[in-house]
Design a protein around this motif. Structure first.
Motif, PDB file in Angstrom:
ATOM      1  N   LEU A  54       0.816  -1.220   0.000  1.00 59.31           N
ATOM      2  CA  LEU A  54       0.000   0.000   0.000  1.00 59.31           C
ATOM      3  C   LEU A  54       0.841   1.258   0.000  1.00 59.31           C
ATOM      4  O   LEU A  54       0.384   2.318  -0.422  1.00 59.31           O
ATOM      5  CB  LEU A  54      -0.904   0.023   1.250  1.00 59.31           C
ATOM      6  CG  LEU A  54      -1.940  -1.086   1.378  1.00 59.31           C
ATOM      7  CD1 LEU A  54      -2.579  -1.024   2.760  1.00 59.31           C
ATOM      8  CD2 LEU A  54      -3.000  -0.968   0.297  1.00 59.31           C
ATOM      9  N   ARG A  55       2.058   1.135   0.489  1.00 59.13           N
ATOM     10  CA  ARG A  55       2.942   2.293   0.641  1.00 59.13           C
ATOM     11  C   ARG A  55       4.308   1.940   0.086  1.00 59.13           C
ATOM     12  O   ARG A  55       4.933   0.973   0.527  1.00 59.13           O
ATOM     13  CB  ARG A  55       3.056   2.673   2.120  1.00 59.13           C
ATOM     14  CG  ARG A  55       4.032   3.775   2.414  1.00 59.13           C
ATOM     15  CD  ARG A  55       4.254   3.888   3.919  1.00 59.13           C
ATOM     16  NE  ARG A  55       5.163   4.989   4.240  1.00 59.13           N
ATOM     17  CZ  ARG A  55       5.981   4.995   5.283  1.00 59.13           C
ATOM     18  NH1 ARG A  55       6.024   3.939   6.090  1.00 59.13           N
ATOM     19  NH2 ARG A  55       6.755   6.024   5.521  1.00 59.13           N
ATOM     20  N   ALA A  56       4.776   2.711  -0.876  1.00 58.74           N
ATOM     21  CA  ALA A  56       6.066   2.417  -1.501  1.00 58.74           C
ATOM     22  C   ALA A  56       7.208   3.056  -0.739  1.00 58.74           C
ATOM     23  O   ALA A  56       7.088   4.169  -0.218  1.00 58.74           O
ATOM     24  CB  ALA A  56       6.068   2.906  -2.946  1.00 58.74           C
ATOM     25  N   LEU A  57       8.332   2.346  -0.668  1.00 61.60           N
ATOM     26  CA  LEU A  57       9.552   2.867  -0.066  1.00 61.60           C
ATOM     27  C   LEU A  57      10.702   2.743  -1.058  1.00 61.60           C
ATOM     28  O   LEU A  57      10.708   1.840  -1.900  1.00 61.60           O
ATOM     29  CB  LEU A  57       9.907   2.075   1.198  1.00 61.60           C
ATOM     30  CG  LEU A  57       8.994   2.230   2.410  1.00 61.60           C
ATOM     31  CD1 LEU A  57       9.509   1.356   3.558  1.00 61.60           C
ATOM     32  CD2 LEU A  57       8.893   3.681   2.850  1.00 61.60           C
ATOM     33  N   ALA A 115       6.660  -3.960  -5.671  1.00 63.74           N
ATOM     34  CA  ALA A 115       5.982  -4.387  -6.898  1.00 63.74           C
ATOM     35  C   ALA A 115       5.242  -5.692  -6.678  1.00 63.74           C
ATOM     36  O   ALA A 115       4.090  -5.859  -7.093  1.00 63.74           O
ATOM     37  CB  ALA A 115       6.996  -4.535  -8.035  1.00 63.74           C
ATOM     38  N   SER A 116       5.893  -6.634  -5.995  1.00 60.07           N
ATOM     39  CA  SER A 116       5.267  -7.936  -5.783  1.00 60.07           C
ATOM     40  C   SER A 116       4.072  -7.835  -4.856  1.00 60.07           C
ATOM     41  O   SER A 116       3.026  -8.462  -5.096  1.00 60.07           O
ATOM     42  CB  SER A 116       6.288  -8.930  -5.225  1.00 60.07           C
ATOM     43  OG  SER A 116       6.700  -8.588  -3.917  1.00 60.07           O
ATOM     44  N   LYS A 117       4.167  -7.049  -3.801  1.00 62.57           N
ATOM     45  CA  LYS A 117       3.081  -6.969  -2.827  1.00 62.57           C
ATOM     46  C   LYS A 117       1.933  -6.077  -3.308  1.00 62.57           C
ATOM     47  O   LYS A 117       0.768  -6.352  -3.006  1.00 62.57           O
ATOM     48  CB  LYS A 117       3.617  -6.498  -1.470  1.00 62.57           C
ATOM     49  CG  LYS A 117       4.558  -7.496  -0.816  1.00 62.57           C
ATOM     50  CD  LYS A 117       3.893  -8.852  -0.561  1.00 62.57           C
ATOM     51  CE  LYS A 117       4.781  -9.792   0.224  1.00 62.57           C
ATOM     52  NZ  LYS A 117       4.114 -11.072   0.552  1.00 62.57           N
ATOM     53  N   PHE A 118       2.231  -5.007  -4.048  1.00 58.32           N
ATOM     54  CA  PHE A 118       1.158  -4.278  -4.726  1.00 58.32           C
ATOM     55  C   PHE A 118       0.422  -5.243  -5.650  1.00 58.32           C
ATOM     56  O   PHE A 118      -0.803  -5.219  -5.762  1.00 58.32           O
ATOM     57  CB  PHE A 118       1.727  -3.111  -5.541  1.00 58.32           C
ATOM     58  CG  PHE A 118       1.813  -1.801  -4.820  1.00 58.32           C
ATOM     59  CD1 PHE A 118       0.925  -0.773  -5.105  1.00 58.32           C
ATOM     60  CD2 PHE A 118       2.793  -1.572  -3.851  1.00 58.32           C
ATOM     61  CE1 PHE A 118       1.006   0.450  -4.455  1.00 58.32           C
ATOM     62  CE2 PHE A 118       2.889  -0.358  -3.199  1.00 58.32           C
ATOM     63  CZ  PHE A 118       1.990   0.660  -3.498  1.00 58.32           C
ATOM     64  N   GLY A 119       1.191  -6.097  -6.330  1.00 55.01           N
ATOM     65  CA  GLY A 119       0.597  -7.077  -7.234  1.00 55.01           C
ATOM     66  C   GLY A 119      -0.274  -8.080  -6.509  1.00 55.01           C
ATOM     67  O   GLY A 119      -1.339  -8.465  -7.006  1.00 55.01           O
ATOM     68  N   VAL A 120       0.140  -8.521  -5.324  1.00 47.79           N
ATOM     69  CA  VAL A 120      -0.657  -9.472  -4.553  1.00 47.79           C
ATOM     70  C   VAL A 120      -2.011  -8.859  -4.194  1.00 47.79           C
ATOM     71  O   VAL A 120      -3.044  -9.534  -4.256  1.00 47.79           O
ATOM     72  CB  VAL A 120       0.094  -9.918  -3.281  1.00 47.79           C
ATOM     73  CG1 VAL A 120      -0.849 -10.653  -2.328  1.00 47.79           C
ATOM     74  CG2 VAL A 120       1.276 -10.812  -3.639  1.00 47.79           C
ATOM     75  N   ILE A 121      -2.013  -7.588  -3.838  1.00 48.72           N
ATOM     76  CA  ILE A 121      -3.281  -6.941  -3.501  1.00 48.72           C
ATOM     77  C   ILE A 121      -4.192  -6.870  -4.721  1.00 48.72           C
ATOM     78  O   ILE A 121      -5.380  -7.216  -4.656  1.00 48.72           O
ATOM     79  CB  ILE A 121      -3.036  -5.540  -2.907  1.00 48.72           C
ATOM     80  CG1 ILE A 121      -2.382  -5.677  -1.520  1.00 48.72           C
ATOM     81  CG2 ILE A 121      -4.343  -4.756  -2.812  1.00 48.72           C
ATOM     82  CD1 ILE A 121      -2.009  -4.370  -0.878  1.00 48.72           C
ATOM     83  N   GLY A 122      -3.665  -6.464  -5.864  1.00 50.98           N
ATOM     84  CA  GLY A 122      -4.477  -6.406  -7.077  1.00 50.98           C
ATOM     85  C   GLY A 122      -4.962  -7.779  -7.499  1.00 50.98           C
ATOM     86  O   GLY A 122      -6.131  -7.956  -7.865  1.00 50.98           O
TER      87      GLY A 122
END
Length: 234
Positions: free
Chosen positions: A137-140, A148-155
């Motif tokens: 949810l929050r990029a660092l 990228a992978s975890k944003f992808g998991v949410i989508g």
């Protein structure tokens, strides 16, 4: 009042179940009367539960392992995708193969396990809990592969829930940092400076069981869980 579902004798595949959050989920599922089954690249430390050695980024190997679980256990009731890795650094400094591997394990591995289990999950109106991250949810900076992978998991999880509504329950778990060995192999600048604000993985695992035991017709679609003083979310 609707009663919570029971996990008694329910077969729950836990990818990444040999350590960290995955191992905590295995314990919580077993404590709730369920039958956890571990998929992990290293299963030497796993005791008292069925375990299959598999790299979740290898979709063919995952499909075979999941089929073996279904055959030996008589089906599959739920999947928790806790397998995850990270490689920190600026995009140009992380070797391409290592950057790609993070996405392959965290995102493609999540999809591979669920895809393989889907026939049995649909047959039993089963449940899925995908493990994202507050960094979905929050990029660092210097975390481009992981983000990228975890944003992808949410989508992926939101789309999966939409296409399986009424057939398979889907919960996206969004944990912040936890006290596990996940940070051990990082350079010092990428380790938490204060682990007092990292959550107990067992508390997070208990939230997974909460999601899996919601009464029929009720789903926890997304669940953010963190230490009360954690600052990586939102």
């Amino acid at each position: 009042m609707q009663q919570m579902k029971s996990l008694a004798n329910k077969v729950v595949i836990v990818s990444g179940g040999a350590s960290g959050l995955g191992a905590a989920v295995v314990k919580s599922v077993a404590d709730a009367g369920g039958v956890p089954v571990v998929l992990d690249q290293n299963v030497q430390a796993v005791q008292d539960v069925q375990a299959h050695q598999v790299d979740v980024s290898n979709s063919a190997a995952v499909a075979q392992a999941v089929a073996d679980v279904a055959q030996s256990c008589g089906g599959i009731d739920a999947v928790v995708t806790a397998a995850g890795i990270d490689r920190c650094g600026r995009l140009e400094d992380v070797p391409a193969q290592e950057w790609d591997k993070v996405v392959m394990v965290n995102l493609l591995g999540t999809a591979a396990v669920i895809r393989a289990a889907m026939p049995w999950l649909q047959e039993r109106h089963g449940s899925v809990v995908t493990v994202a991250s507050s960094l979905g949810l929050r990029a660092l900076p210097e975390a481009s592969a992981y983000c990228a992978s975890k944003f992808g998991v949410i989508g992926f999880s939101r789309a999966l829930a939409a296409e399986n509504k009424g057939r398979v329950g889907v919960t996206t778990l969004i944990p912040a940092g936890m006290k596990t060995h996940f940070f051990d192999d990082r350079a010092e600048q990428y380790k938490p400076s204060d682990d007092s604000r990292l959550n107990d993985p067992q508390a997070v695992a208990n939230a997974v069981v909460f999601a899996l035991t919601q009464p029929r017709g009720c789903e926890v679609r997304e669940l953010v869980i963190c230490h009360e003083e954690e600052d990586s979310w939102p």
